[in-house]
Scaffold this active site. Structure first.
Site, PDB file in Angstrom:
ATOM      1  N   GLY A  43       0.831  -1.192   0.000  1.00  0.00           N
ATOM      2  CA  GLY A  43       0.000   0.000   0.000  1.00  0.00           C
ATOM      3  C   GLY A  43       0.862   1.238   0.000  1.00  0.00           C
ATOM      4  N   CYS A  86       7.485  -0.169   6.638  1.00  0.00           N
ATOM      5  CA  CYS A  86       6.920   0.970   5.918  1.00  0.00           C
ATOM      6  C   CYS A  86       7.929   1.412   4.856  1.00  0.00           C
ATOM      7  CB  CYS A  86       6.658   2.110   6.903  1.00  0.00           C
ATOM      8  SG  CYS A  86       6.062   3.613   6.116  1.00  0.00           S
ATOM      9  N   LEU A  87       7.437   1.690   3.664  1.00  0.00           N
ATOM     10  CA  LEU A  87       8.323   2.136   2.583  1.00  0.00           C
ATOM     11  C   LEU A  87       9.009   3.450   2.929  1.00  0.00           C
ATOM     12  CD1 LEU A  87       6.072   1.342  -0.529  1.00  0.00           C
ATOM     13  CD2 LEU A  87       7.941  -0.038   0.403  1.00  0.00           C
ATOM     14  N   HIS A 128      -2.665   0.994   8.330  1.00  0.00           N
ATOM     15  CA  HIS A 128      -1.343   1.591   8.151  1.00  0.00           C
ATOM     16  C   HIS A 128      -1.431   2.825   7.230  1.00  0.00           C
ATOM     17  CE1 HIS A 128       3.181   1.174   7.601  1.00  0.00           C
ATOM     18  NE2 HIS A 128       2.850   1.999   6.634  1.00  0.00           N
ATOM     19  N   GLU A 129      -2.135   2.678   6.095  1.00  0.00           N
ATOM     20  CA  GLU A 129      -2.225   3.797   5.150  1.00  0.00           C
ATOM     21  C   GLU A 129      -3.088   4.933   5.714  1.00  0.00           C
ATOM     22  OE1 GLU A 129       0.037   3.601   3.159  1.00  0.00           O
ATOM     23  OE2 GLU A 129       0.288   1.431   3.091  1.00  0.00           O
ATOM     24  N   HIS A 132      -1.036   7.152   7.762  1.00  0.00           N
ATOM     25  CA  HIS A 132      -0.244   8.104   6.962  1.00  0.00           C
ATOM     26  C   HIS A 132      -1.043   9.372   6.661  1.00  0.00           C
ATOM     27  CE1 HIS A 132       3.563   6.209   6.096  1.00  0.00           C
ATOM     28  NE2 HIS A 132       3.013   5.094   5.659  1.00  0.00           N
TER      29      HIS A 132
HETATM   30 ZN    ZN Z   1       3.916   3.280   5.498  1.00  0.00          ZN
END
Ligand code: ZN
Length: 161
Positions: A43, A86-87, A128-129, A132
């Protein structure tokens, strides 16, 4: 399109609602999908590519979604602790406690309202998204001690990168 990493100010700002699905919004979604696929992520949220707008993309277990102005409608009382990364905080991960089921409602690029009920990994990715979009990162959900050691590990990796 590079993915913003820890320390970037946009990651910490609550994102703004999308007013209308314009060509600009379509282009942002395209960039987000590209960035997610390239990074092999489950995501991505718009602030992660430096755009403070309420848009998330998800790609979990063959389910692919683009959601504009998503709202978390429901989360289960039942929680689970699962290792998560997390990216925007690359190279480190930690167990995070989250609801095992989550329901999110949002608008598609066609302007349709959709409701997605997620379990397991999808429920986790949704939460998670959504974090953000509110300027939060998964590490905010760790105990202070765990967070500190994770950040230490992250900085050590960044320095040696
Ligand atoms: Zn993330």
């Amino acid at each position: 399109m590079t993915i913003r990493t820890y320390g970037d100010a946009t990651l910490r700002k609550p994102a703004e609602a999308v007013e209308a699905i314009s060509d600009e919004i379509r282009a942002i979604c395209e960039q987000m999908v590209e960035a997610m696929l390239r990074a092999n992520g489950a995501g991505l949220a718009a602030p992660q590519i430096g755009i403070s707008k309420r848009i998330i993309v998800l790609d979990v277990d063959g389910a692919f979604h683009i959601l504009i102005n998503p709202e978390l409608i429901e989360t289960s009382e039942e929680v689970a602790e699962v290792v998560e990364g997390c990216l925007s905080v690359p190279g480190v991960d930690a167990p995070v406690q989250r609801a095992v089921r989550a329901v999110v409602e949002g608008t598609t690029l066609d302007g349709e309202t959709v409701r997605i009920e997620g379990e397991g990994l999808l429920a986790r990715a949704i939460q998670h998204e959504m974090d953000h979009l509110n300027g939060n990162l998964f590490l905010d959900r760790l105990s202070p001690a765990r967070r500190q050691s994770l950040l230490k590990e992250y900085r050590r990796r960044e320095d040696s990168a």
